[in-house]
Design a protein around this motif. Structure first.
Motif, PDB file in Angstrom:
ATOM      1  N   GLU A 197      57.922  11.245  72.217  1.00  0.00           N
ATOM      2  CA  GLU A 197      58.074  12.497  72.969  1.00  0.00           C
ATOM      3  C   GLU A 197      59.561  12.689  73.297  1.00  0.00           C
ATOM      4  O   GLU A 197      60.207  11.792  73.843  1.00  0.00           O
ATOM      5  CB  GLU A 197      57.255  12.399  74.256  1.00  0.00           C
ATOM      6  N   THR A 198      60.107  13.835  72.925  1.00  0.00           N
ATOM      7  CA  THR A 198      61.497  14.141  73.289  1.00  0.00           C
ATOM      8  C   THR A 198      61.516  15.489  74.011  1.00  0.00           C
ATOM      9  O   THR A 198      60.766  16.388  73.684  1.00  0.00           O
ATOM     10  CB  THR A 198      62.419  14.241  72.053  1.00  0.00           C
ATOM     11  N   VAL A 199      62.399  15.597  74.997  1.00  0.00           N
ATOM     12  CA  VAL A 199      62.532  16.843  75.759  1.00  0.00           C
ATOM     13  C   VAL A 199      64.008  17.182  75.823  1.00  0.00           C
ATOM     14  O   VAL A 199      64.831  16.321  76.176  1.00  0.00           O
ATOM     15  CB  VAL A 199      61.988  16.656  77.210  1.00  0.00           C
TER      16      VAL A 199
END
Ligand SMILES: C[S@@+](CC[C@H](N)C(=O)[O-])C[C@H]1O[C@@H](n2cnc3c(N)ncnc32)[C@H](O)[C@@H]1O
Length: 461
Positions: A197-199
């Protein structure tokens, strides 16, 4: 008698930190190189976990041993054992206790075997409750920060914020990576398929928070295609906002996190494939290369080496690296740079999330000493700024003595400089026209930035 390599490594690292005031951020990666993947995670968790809970663990040990004076190795073994019993659900109690006993033998403390066993078994059997004289002491012990530090932060931020700060200092910070000059058109595509997960960062451009890690991410970091750097540290480099053609000196540059970001600032416009290609053409075609000289220096030889390696790894080849003592005369002509950054040596209280041991190394008297050093460096650096140029002062300290007080003293004694508003999002602006990030508010490290402009002759008052 067998002890897991993870526990041996954690014990050795914690011993070095206790005796030599070494830093976990340097010791852990070096130790982890020699560990198998399965041991790396446990070594990391034990080392940082014990550091983040040390005062609390010591209070428990004091109670469980009725205040007995302990040998330092035995105390560290008990800290590691207790930490596992309290916080690591996946480690069975018998494994934590047996390995601690075996660790005592390995550390040549065979006579303490029975003692380690008895203390840990007593803890596993009994409900050990601690008493606190007041709320400050409770926060100090439960969050493992020296009482004087909680008192100091209470004076500065109020009790509720001081308590929140102490709590977030013990949380594992989310890793943030940014692009570098070595990033290419495939980097983002591959990173988008990481299965992690990357934000996108809400603090700086071209940076992403990433939850978890894997081989690709580690390989990209090792090759310099991405660089892990806290958002607040990136924000400082962004505030420097070097324009094309401006010359730049980074006075206290090692290990080069900000130098490399500033040198590769073109990477900040990596928004689409076109921009990426644009950027690649620029660095391949010498005619369109950025021609502003970028100079970076530091005092310590070993840190200069890390700075050089970092510049090389990230493709920041144009940076000229110099060694000097910035508290003495710097080896440049007066008024020779458009922009000078002093990212000063400081207490580092804004980075305790990443460097938990700092809280135990600091003494109340350090801040005055550091402020004097910061001012000496700032005065010397200010001479190098061209009229009309900018001097940026930053620290990763939360303490007003190292921040506002230094900036105000500098301004009062250097009237050719005026304070200008740092180019940061409004939420980081302070009432006094500086920029500040706060771990308890922003989920970043705590940085302070002041920007001064040197008046031109005709601007002078
Ligand atoms: C906060 S760190 C700089 C971090 C760096 N700007 C970065 O972003 O990676 C402060 C640096 O100042 C250096 N330093 C300390 N005393 C110095 C001096 N007298 N002259 C030059 N550099 C010094 C330290 O070695 C350290 O690398």
């Amino acid at each position: 008698m067998k002890v897991s390599p993870a526990r041996i490594a954690a014990f050795e690292i914690l011993t070095k930190i206790e005796h030599d005031k070494a830093f976990s951020s340097a010791l852990l990666p070096a130790a982890e190189e020699n560990l198998e993947a399965k041991d790396r995670g446990l070594c990391h968790a034990l080392t940082l976990g014990v550091l983040r809970r040390q005062l609390y663990l010591d209070r428990l040990i004091e109670k469980l041993t009725n205040g007995k004076k302990l040998d330092s190795a035995v105390k560290i073994i008990l800290r590691i054992g207790l930490y596992q019993l309290i916080y690591l659900d996946k480690v069975p109690a018998h494994a934590a206790i047996n390995d601690s006993v075996n660790l005592a033998v390995r550390a040549k403390k065979t006579s303490a075997k029975g003692f380690v066993n008895a203390v840990l078994r007593r803890f596993a059997r009994e409900n050990t409750e601690l008493d606190y004289a007041d709320e400050i002491e409770r926060i100090s012990v439960e969050t493992s920060h020296p009482r004087w530090l909680i008192e100091r932060w209470t004076r500065q931020f109020g009790f509720a914020d001081a308590a929140k700060l102490a709590l977030v200092n013990n949380e594992t910070p989310t890793a943030v990576f940014r692009l570098t000059a070595k990033s290419d058109e495939n980097t983002l595509t591959i990173l988008s398929k990481l299965n992690l997960e990357t934000v996108e960062s809400g603090v700086v451009s071209n940076a992403w928070k990433v939850f978890g890690s894997n081989e690709i991410l580690r390989a990209y970091a090792a090759e310099g295609k991405i660089y892990f750097q806290d958002e607040a540290s990136q924000l400082v480099a962004q505030i420097v906002a070097l324009e094309d053609g401006e010359s730049f000196l980074d006075v206290c540059a090692a290990p080069g996190s900000k130098t490399t970001l500033i040198a590769n600032r073109k990477s900040q416009i990596f928004k689409s494939e076109n921009y990426i290609l644009d950027f690649r053409n620029q660095i391949r075609n010498p005619k369109s290369e950025i021609r502003n000289p970028i100079v970076a220096g530091d005092f310590y030889q070993h840190r200069i080496k890390i700075l050089q390696a970092n510049c090389r790894r990230q493709g920041a080849d144009s940076v000229e690296i110099v060694r000097y003592d910035a508290e003495k005369d710097l080896p440049f002509a007066d008024e020779s740079f458009d922009v000078v950054l002093v990212d000063a040596p400081c207490s580092g209280t804004g980075t305790i999330r990443h460097n938990p041991e700092i809280r135990y190394f600091l003494r109340a008297e350090d801040f005055a000493f550091l402020a004097e050093k910061q001012l000496r460096i700032l005065y010397g650096a200010s001479k190098l700024v061209k009229p009309g140029g900018r001097l940026v002062y930053s620290t990763c300290s939360l303490e007003s003595e190292e921040n506002e007080a230094v900036a105000e003293k500098f301004l009062s004694e250097n009237t050719e400089f005026e304070k200008i508003t740092p180019d940061a999002f409004g939420r980081f602006a302070t009432a006094e026209n500086y920029a500040r990030t706060l771990p308890q508010r922003d989920e970043t490290d705590g940085f302070f930035v002041a920007v001064f402009k040197k008046r031109r002759v005709f601007d002078k008052v």
